[in-house]
Design a protein around this motif. Structure first.
Motif, PDB file in Angstrom:
ATOM      1  N   ALA A  96       8.164   6.191 -11.236  1.00 29.59           N
ATOM      2  CA  ALA A  96       6.877   5.532 -10.988  1.00 29.59           C
ATOM      3  C   ALA A  96       6.942   4.058 -11.335  1.00 29.59           C
ATOM      4  CB  ALA A  96       5.782   6.229 -11.794  1.00 29.59           C
ATOM      5  N   ALA A  97       7.627   3.719 -12.437  1.00 26.61           N
ATOM      6  CA  ALA A  97       7.769   2.312 -12.817  1.00 26.61           C
ATOM      7  C   ALA A  97       8.416   1.519 -11.688  1.00 26.61           C
ATOM      8  CB  ALA A  97       8.594   2.196 -14.098  1.00 26.61           C
ATOM      9  N   SER A  98       9.475   2.061 -11.096  1.00 31.99           N
ATOM     10  CA  SER A  98      10.170   1.362 -10.011  1.00 31.99           C
ATOM     11  C   SER A  98       9.260   1.179  -8.803  1.00 31.99           C
ATOM     12  CB  SER A  98      11.418   2.149  -9.595  1.00 31.99           C
ATOM     13  OG  SER A  98      12.339   2.240 -10.653  1.00 31.99           O
ATOM     14  N   TYR A  99       8.459   2.176  -8.503  1.00 31.86           N
ATOM     15  CA  TYR A  99       7.597   2.095  -7.326  1.00 31.86           C
ATOM     16  C   TYR A  99       6.429   1.134  -7.555  1.00 31.86           C
ATOM     17  CZ  TYR A  99      10.322   6.271  -6.188  1.00 31.86           C
ATOM     18  OH  TYR A  99      11.346   7.168  -5.947  1.00 31.86           O
ATOM     19  N   ASN A 114       0.813  -1.211   0.000  1.00 29.02           N
ATOM     20  CA  ASN A 114       0.000   0.000   0.000  1.00 29.02           C
ATOM     21  C   ASN A 114       0.851   1.267   0.000  1.00 29.02           C
ATOM     22  OD1 ASN A 114      -2.347  -1.545   0.021  1.00 29.02           O
ATOM     23  ND2 ASN A 114      -2.513  -1.524   2.255  1.00 29.02           N
ATOM     24  N   ALA A 115       1.947   1.242   0.737  1.00 28.24           N
ATOM     25  CA  ALA A 115       2.809   2.424   0.800  1.00 28.24           C
ATOM     26  C   ALA A 115       3.459   2.707  -0.543  1.00 28.24           C
ATOM     27  CB  ALA A 115       3.867   2.240   1.881  1.00 28.24           C
ATOM     28  N   TRP A 116       3.991   1.667  -1.181  1.00 29.90           N
ATOM     29  CA  TRP A 116       4.661   1.875  -2.477  1.00 29.90           C
ATOM     30  C   TRP A 116       3.652   2.175  -3.579  1.00 29.90           C
ATOM     31  CZ3 TRP A 116       9.372   3.301  -2.636  1.00 29.90           C
ATOM     32  CH2 TRP A 116      10.278   2.882  -1.652  1.00 29.90           C
ATOM     33  N   LEU A 117       2.452   1.618  -3.470  1.00 25.42           N
ATOM     34  CA  LEU A 117       1.435   1.931  -4.464  1.00 25.42           C
ATOM     35  C   LEU A 117       1.051   3.405  -4.397  1.00 25.42           C
ATOM     36  CD1 LEU A 117      -0.568   1.022  -6.646  1.00 25.42           C
ATOM     37  CD2 LEU A 117      -2.195   0.513  -4.796  1.00 25.42           C
ATOM     38  N   ALA A 118       0.898   3.930  -3.189  1.00 25.75           N
ATOM     39  CA  ALA A 118       0.552   5.343  -3.044  1.00 25.75           C
ATOM     40  C   ALA A 118       1.637   6.234  -3.652  1.00 25.75           C
ATOM     41  CB  ALA A 118       0.338   5.681  -1.566  1.00 25.75           C
ATOM     42  N   THR A 119       2.887   5.898  -3.412  1.00 21.68           N
ATOM     43  CA  THR A 119       3.979   6.683  -3.994  1.00 21.68           C
ATOM     44  C   THR A 119       3.991   6.552  -5.504  1.00 21.68           C
ATOM     45  OG1 THR A 119       5.318   6.463  -1.985  1.00 21.68           O
ATOM     46  CG2 THR A 119       6.488   7.000  -4.025  1.00 21.68           C
ATOM     47  N   ALA A 120       3.807   5.333  -6.012  1.00 19.22           N
ATOM     48  CA  ALA A 120       3.798   5.118  -7.459  1.00 19.22           C
ATOM     49  C   ALA A 120       2.702   5.933  -8.123  1.00 19.22           C
ATOM     50  CB  ALA A 120       3.606   3.632  -7.756  1.00 19.22           C
ATOM     51  N   GLN A 121       1.517   5.901  -7.555  1.00 18.58           N
ATOM     52  CA  GLN A 121       0.396   6.611  -8.164  1.00 18.58           C
ATOM     53  C   GLN A 121       0.598   8.122  -8.113  1.00 18.58           C
ATOM     54  OE1 GLN A 121      -2.792   4.831  -5.852  1.00 18.58           O
ATOM     55  NE2 GLN A 121      -3.276   3.373  -7.491  1.00 18.58           N
TER      56      GLN A 121
END
Length: 402
Positions: free
Chosen positions: A80-83, A48-55
């Motif tokens: 964003a790709a990395s996240y 959830n944390a990395w998804l929020a950063t990616a988005q």
């Protein structure tokens, strides 16, 4: 090297993301801020944390793209790709989880958007393989003139073709072409084509070399292969059979995939026989260990996912086939075997591989004092590229002279 977390797996994956900042694929502050929002050892919290950063970074990239800010859009898409890959990383306990494909697709799309905005973008490649194709990206050397030395670059147990981008660029800056690719069990191939790992990796590399030789940019006398992480088994395995390779790099070296996980006091054949007869009890014990050990939980889940194994015991039996005792002596091309002072994934394996080789060989050790002693030098990619690709340039130059 402990980073943010005490949990070994969470710490290593965070260091892996931090190291990618040197290659323009993440940003340090974004990684640290995200990591601090994660409950240690909690896979859903990580996702959830990395998804929020990616988005968030993805949305920024889209705004920059609409405004015509090419550089800003490219850099944000790449991060964003990395996240998105980080958000997907711990989801493999349930192979049917729709988020696996959703987040991985977002990674692929963001990466595509990023590289399309490069001054000299790599070319997408579809490598013929059996009745299908394998994905690849062909990066042309910055040096003028054709043909050039070419590095075939692959990841291992859990990496992706997108993660290889920074290493491919480093090769091109040194006058080499680079063809990154994924095979069975990896990246897009396991998630969208459903092809699991195979121990006879020479058949994969044969297809990749065949494809490389169709390109006029490639010098057929100077083709090298590098395998990263579990690729440190896959690449030497292929080199034992693929005579068209001028050099091979195992980063880090793996002689026996399961070697460090086997009971030290039981002969291999005896353990295999015991495991076949006691699958149920082994699986029960594995479940207990997974409940209390993040490394084991992730490793067994990802192993079953990428090998198409039905249980921990089935995966262990499949993985036992990945060892080089009968073929290491067949490798003829120069080999670079890499190890790390703090290697945690395959301790002792690089030395075993090096000792078994009969070809021209070099052993390269990265240390804690250098900040590069972790698995695959994830915290020091620029230092790793310098030392590894300097060796490769010298080796391929000597091969051409010979």
């Amino acid at each position: 090297m402990d980073v943010v977390f005490k949990d070994t797996q969470f710490s290593f994956q965070t260091l892996r993301l931090l190291g990618a900042a040197a290659l323009g694929q993440t940003d340090v502050g974004e990684c640290l801020a995200t990591a601090r929002r994660i409950d240690e050892g909690n896979f859903e919290s990580w996702t959830n944390a990395w998804l929020a950063t990616a988005q968030r970074i993805h949305a920024s990239a889209e705004r920059c793209a609409r405004a015509g800010r090419t550089v800003s859009a490219r850099e944000a898409y790449m991060r964003a790709a990395s996240y998105y890959r980080a958000a997907e990383f711990f989801l493999h306990e349930n192979p049917a989880d729709p988020r696996i494909r959703e987040y991985y697709t977002a990674n692929m799309e963001c990466f595509r958007q990023a590289i399309e905005r490069l001054p000299q973008p790599p070319e997408p490649a579809r490598i013929p393989y059996l009745e299908t194709t394998l994905p690849g990206w062909f990066y042309k050397a910055e040096a003028n003139g054709y043909p050039q030395a070419t590095l075939l670059l692959q990841t291992g147990f859990d990496g992706s073709i997108e993660e290889l981008h920074g290493h491919a660029v480093a090769a091109t800056k040194r006058g080499m072409n680079c063809l990154t690719f994924e095979g069975p069990g990896q990246g897009q191939v396991i998630r969208f084509q459903g092809l699991p790992f195979r121990p006879d990796w020479e058949f994969v590399v044969e297809a990749v070399v065949d494809y490389a030789l169709t390109r006029p940019e490639v010098d057929p006398q100077r083709i090298a292969l590098e395998g990263i992480s579990f690729g440190g088994y896959l690449a030497p395995r292929a080199a034992a059979f693929e005579s068209r390779l001028a050099a091979c790099i195992a980063n880090g070296g793996v002689f026996d995939f399961m070697g460090s996980k086997l009971p030290a006091d039981i002969p291999r054949a005896e353990f295999v026989a015991w495991l076949k007869a006691h699958k149920a009890s082994y699986n029960d014990e594995a479940k207990v260990i997974m409940a209390n050990d993040t490394d084991a939980r992730w490793g067994l889940a990802n192993g079953m996912f990428t090998f198409h194994a039905e249980s921990p015991a089935d995966w262990m039996l499949k993985a036992m086939d990945y060892e080089l005792s009968n073929v290491a002596g067949q490798i003829a091309c120069p080999m670079l075997v890499i190890d790390g002072e703090e290697e945690h994934a395959f301790p002792g394996q690089a030395q075993r591989l090096y000792d078994a080789l009969q070809c021209p060989k070099t052993f390269m050790l990265f240390t804690r004092n250098e900040g590069a002693g972790d698995h695959c030098q994830v915290g020091a990619p620029l230092l790793a590229q310098q030392r590894i690709y300097d060796w490769l340039q010298e080796t391929l130059q000597n091969e051409r002279v010979a």
